[in-house]
Design a protein around this motif. Structure first.
Motif, PDB file in Angstrom:
ATOM      1  N   UNK A  60       0.831  -1.211   0.000  1.00 42.11           N
ATOM      2  CA  UNK A  60       0.000   0.000   0.000  1.00 42.11           C
ATOM      3  C   UNK A  60       0.858   1.252   0.000  1.00 42.11           C
ATOM      4  N   UNK A  61       2.010   1.202   0.648  1.00 46.55           N
ATOM      5  CA  UNK A  61       2.836   2.393   0.844  1.00 46.55           C
ATOM      6  C   UNK A  61       3.887   2.582  -0.245  1.00 46.55           C
ATOM      7  N   UNK A  62       4.056   1.625  -1.121  1.00 49.51           N
ATOM      8  CA  UNK A  62       5.118   1.703  -2.132  1.00 49.51           C
ATOM      9  C   UNK A  62       4.876   2.770  -3.186  1.00 49.51           C
ATOM     10  N   UNK A  63       3.640   3.069  -3.505  1.00 50.70           N
ATOM     11  CA  UNK A  63       3.335   4.020  -4.576  1.00 50.70           C
ATOM     12  C   UNK A  63       3.428   5.467  -4.127  1.00 50.70           C
ATOM     13  N   UNK A  64       3.448   5.712  -2.829  1.00 52.29           N
ATOM     14  CA  UNK A  64       3.483   7.078  -2.325  1.00 52.29           C
ATOM     15  C   UNK A  64       2.112   7.698  -2.163  1.00 52.29           C
ATOM     16  N   UNK A  65       1.068   6.979  -2.520  1.00 51.75           N
ATOM     17  CA  UNK A  65      -0.294   7.515  -2.375  1.00 51.75           C
ATOM     18  C   UNK A  65      -1.165   6.538  -1.598  1.00 51.75           C
ATOM     19  N   UNK A  66      -0.560   5.797  -0.685  1.00 54.71           N
ATOM     20  CA  UNK A  66      -1.267   4.756   0.047  1.00 54.71           C
ATOM     21  C   UNK A  66      -2.502   5.227   0.787  1.00 54.71           C
ATOM     22  N   UNK A  67      -2.360   6.238   1.629  1.00 59.58           N
ATOM     23  CA  UNK A  67      -3.520   6.707   2.391  1.00 59.58           C
ATOM     24  C   UNK A  67      -4.553   7.359   1.495  1.00 59.58           C
ATOM     25  N   UNK A  68      -4.109   8.094   0.480  1.00 60.60           N
ATOM     26  CA  UNK A  68      -5.060   8.735  -0.421  1.00 60.60           C
ATOM     27  C   UNK A  68      -5.890   7.675  -1.131  1.00 60.60           C
ATOM     28  N   UNK A  69      -5.244   6.622  -1.589  1.00 66.45           N
ATOM     29  CA  UNK A  69      -5.956   5.535  -2.266  1.00 66.45           C
ATOM     30  C   UNK A  69      -6.862   4.793  -1.283  1.00 66.45           C
ATOM     31  N   UNK A  70      -6.346   4.561  -0.085  1.00 67.15           N
ATOM     32  CA  UNK A  70      -7.077   3.776   0.912  1.00 67.15           C
ATOM     33  C   UNK A  70      -8.286   4.520   1.465  1.00 67.15           C
ATOM     34  N   UNK A  72      -9.445   7.711   0.248  1.00 65.38           N
ATOM     35  CA  UNK A  72     -10.185   8.498  -0.724  1.00 65.38           C
ATOM     36  C   UNK A  72      -9.988  10.001  -0.617  1.00 65.38           C
ATOM     37  N   UNK A  73      -9.065  10.461   0.184  1.00 67.27           N
ATOM     38  CA  UNK A  73      -8.791  11.901   0.249  1.00 67.27           C
ATOM     39  C   UNK A  73      -7.322  12.106   0.582  1.00 67.27           C
ATOM     40  N   UNK A  74      -6.874  13.351   0.437  1.00 63.55           N
ATOM     41  CA  UNK A  74      -5.472  13.684   0.668  1.00 63.55           C
ATOM     42  C   UNK A  74      -4.814  14.043  -0.648  1.00 63.55           C
ATOM     43  N   UNK A  75      -3.586  14.461  -0.560  1.00 64.49           N
ATOM     44  CA  UNK A  75      -2.875  14.841  -1.764  1.00 64.49           C
ATOM     45  C   UNK A  75      -1.387  14.673  -1.579  1.00 64.49           C
ATOM     46  N   UNK A  76      -0.670  14.934  -2.636  1.00 59.75           N
ATOM     47  CA  UNK A  76       0.789  14.835  -2.594  1.00 59.75           C
ATOM     48  C   UNK A  76       1.346  15.948  -1.706  1.00 59.75           C
ATOM     49  N   UNK A  77       2.432  15.658  -1.063  1.00 58.58           N
ATOM     50  CA  UNK A  77       3.109  16.669  -0.245  1.00 58.58           C
ATOM     51  C   UNK A  77       4.238  17.267  -1.032  1.00 58.58           C
TER      52      UNK A  77
END
Length: 77
Positions: A60-70, A72-77
Protein backbone atom coordinates in the motif's frame (compact mmCIF):
# COMPACT_ATOMS: atom_id res chain seq x y z
CA UNK A 1 24.64 17.62 32.07
CA UNK A 2 21.61 17.66 29.77
CA UNK A 3 20.83 20.56 27.48
CA UNK A 4 17.74 22.73 27.86
CA UNK A 5 16.26 21.04 24.78
CA UNK A 6 16.76 17.57 26.30
CA UNK A 7 15.23 18.69 29.59
CA UNK A 8 12.29 20.23 27.76
CA UNK A 9 11.75 17.09 25.72
CA UNK A 10 11.85 14.91 28.85
CA UNK A 11 9.34 17.20 30.58
CA UNK A 12 7.06 17.11 27.51
CA UNK A 13 7.15 13.33 27.11
CA UNK A 14 7.11 12.37 30.79
CA UNK A 15 4.89 15.07 32.27
CA UNK A 16 2.98 17.41 29.98
CA UNK A 17 1.65 14.92 27.43
CA UNK A 18 0.48 12.22 29.87
CA UNK A 19 -0.64 14.56 32.66
CA UNK A 20 -1.84 17.71 30.94
CA UNK A 21 -2.62 17.19 27.27
CA UNK A 22 -4.14 13.75 27.78
CA UNK A 23 -6.12 14.71 30.88
CA UNK A 24 -9.85 14.01 30.70
CA UNK A 25 -11.95 16.98 29.65
CA UNK A 26 -14.95 17.96 31.78
CA UNK A 27 -18.42 16.67 31.15
CA UNK A 28 -20.52 13.54 31.16
CA UNK A 29 -18.98 10.87 28.92
CA UNK A 30 -22.51 9.75 27.98
CA UNK A 31 -23.68 13.20 26.86
CA UNK A 32 -22.92 13.66 23.14
CA UNK A 33 -22.67 17.44 23.67
CA UNK A 34 -20.02 17.22 26.40
CA UNK A 35 -16.33 17.78 25.87
CA UNK A 36 -15.53 14.43 27.50
CA UNK A 37 -17.76 12.55 25.04
CA UNK A 38 -16.08 14.31 22.11
CA UNK A 39 -12.65 13.53 23.55
CA UNK A 40 -13.48 9.83 23.89
CA UNK A 41 -14.90 9.78 20.37
CA UNK A 42 -11.71 11.37 19.01
CA UNK A 43 -9.52 8.92 20.90
CA UNK A 44 -11.49 5.97 19.48
CA UNK A 45 -11.25 7.35 15.94
CA UNK A 46 -7.49 7.86 16.38
CA UNK A 47 -6.99 4.27 17.56
CA UNK A 48 -9.03 2.90 14.65
CA UNK A 49 -7.08 5.03 12.17
CA UNK A 50 -3.76 3.97 13.72
CA UNK A 51 -4.72 0.28 13.52
CA UNK A 52 -5.84 0.71 9.92
CA UNK A 53 -2.42 2.08 9.00
CA UNK A 54 -0.51 -0.48 11.07
CA UNK A 55 -2.35 -3.46 9.59
CA UNK A 56 -2.11 -2.36 5.97
CA UNK A 57 0.34 -4.32 3.81
CA UNK A 58 3.65 -2.83 2.72
CA UNK A 59 2.50 -2.74 -0.90
CA UNK A 60 0.00 0.00 0.00
CA UNK A 61 2.84 2.39 0.84
CA UNK A 62 5.12 1.70 -2.13
CA UNK A 63 3.34 4.02 -4.58
CA UNK A 64 3.48 7.08 -2.32
CA UNK A 65 -0.29 7.52 -2.38
CA UNK A 66 -1.27 4.76 0.05
CA UNK A 67 -3.52 6.71 2.39
CA UNK A 68 -5.06 8.74 -0.42
CA UNK A 69 -5.96 5.54 -2.27
CA UNK A 70 -7.08 3.78 0.91
CA UNK A 71 -9.17 6.60 2.39
CA UNK A 72 -10.19 8.50 -0.72
CA UNK A 73 -8.79 11.90 0.25
CA UNK A 74 -5.47 13.68 0.67
CA UNK A 75 -2.87 14.84 -1.76
CA UNK A 76 0.79 14.83 -2.59
CA UNK A 77 3.11 16.67 -0.25
Amino acid sequence: MRSCAEQGYEALVNNYIPNELAAPLPGNPLDPNSLRFQQLKSEAAHLIYRDLIKNESDSTWRTGSGLRHLLGYGGQF
